[in-house]
Design an enzyme around this catalytic site. Structure first.
Site, PDB file in Angstrom:
ATOM      1  N   LYS A  36       0.810  -1.241   0.000  1.00 13.02           N
ATOM      2  CA  LYS A  36       0.000   0.000   0.000  1.00 13.02           C
ATOM      3  C   LYS A  36       0.834   1.277   0.000  1.00 13.02           C
ATOM      4  O   LYS A  36       0.453   2.265  -0.611  1.00 13.02           O
ATOM      5  CB  LYS A  36      -0.964   0.000   1.181  1.00 13.02           C
ATOM      6  CG  LYS A  36      -0.307   0.105   2.550  1.00 13.02           C
ATOM      7  CD  LYS A  36      -1.312  -0.125   3.672  1.00 13.02           C
ATOM      8  CE  LYS A  36      -0.621  -0.002   5.017  1.00 13.02           C
ATOM      9  NZ  LYS A  36      -1.317  -0.666   6.107  1.00 13.02           N
ATOM     10  N   ARG A 129      -8.019  -1.150  17.102  1.00 15.64           N
ATOM     11  CA  ARG A 129      -8.463  -0.856  15.750  1.00 15.64           C
ATOM     12  C   ARG A 129      -9.387  -2.002  15.394  1.00 15.64           C
ATOM     13  O   ARG A 129     -10.357  -2.232  16.114  1.00 15.64           O
ATOM     14  CB  ARG A 129      -7.282  -0.664  14.788  1.00 15.64           C
ATOM     15  CG  ARG A 129      -7.698   0.140  13.542  1.00 15.64           C
ATOM     16  CD  ARG A 129      -6.556   0.453  12.600  1.00 15.64           C
ATOM     17  NE  ARG A 129      -6.145  -0.718  11.818  1.00 15.64           N
ATOM     18  CZ  ARG A 129      -5.155  -0.714  10.932  1.00 15.64           C
ATOM     19  NH1 ARG A 129      -4.467   0.386  10.700  1.00 15.64           N
ATOM     20  NH2 ARG A 129      -4.844  -1.807  10.258  1.00 15.64           N
TER      21      ARG A 129
HETATM   22  C1  LIG Z   1      -0.487  -1.408   6.796  1.00 18.00           C
HETATM   23  C2  LIG Z   1      -0.783  -2.727   7.395  1.00 18.00           C
HETATM   24  C3  LIG Z   1       0.227  -3.674   7.574  1.00 18.00           C
HETATM   25  C4  LIG Z   1       1.690  -3.375   7.291  1.00 18.00           C
HETATM   26  O1  LIG Z   1       2.205  -2.571   8.312  1.00 18.00           O
HETATM   27  P1  LIG Z   1       3.752  -2.113   8.325  1.00 18.00           P
HETATM   28  O2  LIG Z   1       3.907  -1.418   9.627  1.00 18.00           O
HETATM   29  O3  LIG Z   1       3.932  -1.219   7.162  1.00 18.00           O
HETATM   30  O4  LIG Z   1       4.563  -3.345   8.230  1.00 18.00           O
HETATM   31  C5  LIG Z   1      -0.110  -4.912   8.080  1.00 18.00           C
HETATM   32  N1  LIG Z   1      -1.396  -5.217   8.381  1.00 18.00           N
HETATM   33  C6  LIG Z   1      -2.396  -4.333   8.227  1.00 18.00           C
HETATM   34  C7  LIG Z   1      -3.782  -4.745   8.605  1.00 18.00           C
HETATM   35  C8  LIG Z   1      -2.127  -3.058   7.749  1.00 18.00           C
HETATM   36  O5  LIG Z   1      -3.139  -2.190   7.603  1.00 18.00           O
END
Ligand SMILES: *Cc1c(COP(=O)(O)O)cnc(C)c1O
Length: 353
Positions: A36, A129
């Protein structure tokens, strides 16, 4: 050539991925590469696939659609919108879920398209969350999902260090693993995935706390070479795979204290200034629409960031050895938030090197 410009070294990203995939694999953990932050840009995606990730994961349907050309399982990592279940089923193989109503709709959509959609049930271990918060709600939800014909429960997962800043540890990881074993015993199904979080779980790799966790979803660590529980650099990784180049549009000596009554800045904050006398500064043609001014780090260590508005970044160049001129370019390393903004900004040129 146009500035601001992002130089993206995919070899460095591949190297970071190889390092993390190996570190995890040695402990029975596979990696979902989260795309993302770089809008699922094709060359970067290829680098993390070459680096050995087992899944691609993204929060946005637009990005998942872009990932279709890659033959590797895809996970939607933001809870699906009820209004998008058809797209979710078409463009991802698996999604993270916490709402039974949505899982039911996913199942109906999957039946319609003659597919089976994988479900990872999210458990909220305190970060507040997404996920099921009350443990007694988990079994009824699983029983319910098992009656659906278009979905298959692949496992459970959790997300930490996002809203509440809660760090993964022996207690919360232990709880996730225990819940997984309980589901297996109660329903006789296999937990193919017990997904123990994001880049904040990396510091636990190799400790007993992750024993039983078999998946992590990594984004920031792959591109920035940093774990996110304590913000430490990860050995054998690069933190400069992304470099921003921005062009100087004004140079001058000005006071450090604004003249006049101080009200709000462009973003509604009341700024604070320390008087350091007259200093030489430069204005760069890049701003908050493209980067986070707290997350850009000049490669020239004598440059100090003073502030930014939507389209301008102001830096102190008084102590620099190099004699900067209008038209010169200044290079920055970027923190995660700035990479995210720069990749998303259509005003930043992206250059794969
Ligand atoms: C963005 C996200 C990740 C990745 O997180 P990082 O800190 O960039 O490794 C993993 N799981 C979910 C649900 C996320 O939204």
């Amino acid at each position: 050539m146009t500035y601001p410009r992002l130089l993206i070294d995919t070899q460095k990203i591949k190297h970071n991925t190889v390092t993390l995939v190996k570190m995890a694999k040695d402990k029975g953990i596979n990696i979902a590469g989260v795309t993302k932050a770089f809008c699922a840009q094709e060359d970067i995606v290829r680098a993390i696939i070459d680096g050995g990730v087992s899944y691609l994961a993204d929060s946005r349907i637009e990005n998942l659609r872009r990932l279709q050309k890659f033959n590797i399982p895809k996970i939607l990592i933001r809870l699906p919108m009820l209004s998008q279940v058809d797209e979710v089923v078409l463009y991802s193989d698996i999604s993270l879920n916490s709402e039974i109503k949505v899982v039911k709709a996913l199942s109906e959509s999957a039946i319609k398209f003659n597919k089976v959609h994988g479900i990872i049930l999210m458990i909220d271990l305190g970060d507040l969350r997404e996920g099921i918060f009350y443990e007694e709600e988990i079994f009824p939800i699983i029983s319910n999902i098992l009656t659906f014909k278009g979905t298959k429960i692949l496992g459970i997962g959790t997300n930490l260090t996002c809203y509440g800043g809660v760090i993964p540890d022996k207690d919360n990881m232990g709880k996730l693993i225990r819940i997984g074993r309980m589901i297996e015993d109660k329903f006789g199904i296999n937990m193919h995935v017990i997904s123990g979080g994001n880049s904040s779980s990396i510091y636990l790799i190799g400790s007993d706390s992750l024993y039983g966790i078999n998946n992590l979803r990594l984004g920031e660590s792959l591109i920035c070479g940093r774990e996110t529980a304590y913000g430490k650099r990860i050995e054998e990784t690069y933190d400069d795979a992304f470099i921003l180049e921005a062009e100087i549009i004004e140079i001058g000596e000005k006071p450090t204290l604004p003249i006049g009554t101080i009200g709000m800045d462009a973003f509604g904050n009341i700024p604070n200034f320390i008087d350091k006398g007259i200093r030489k500064r430069a204005i760069l043609a890049v701003g908050k629409q493209d980067i986070d001014d707290k997350g850009v780090f000049p490669l020239d260590k004598n440059i100090v960031i003073l502030g930014a508005s939507s389209d301008h970044l102001i830096v102190d160049i008084n102590d620099c050895d190099y004699e900067y001129q209008v038209g010169d370019v200044i290079n920055f390393k970027l923190a995660y938030g700035s990479i995210l903004k720069a990749m998303t900004s259509e005003y930043v040129d992206k250059n794969i090197i």
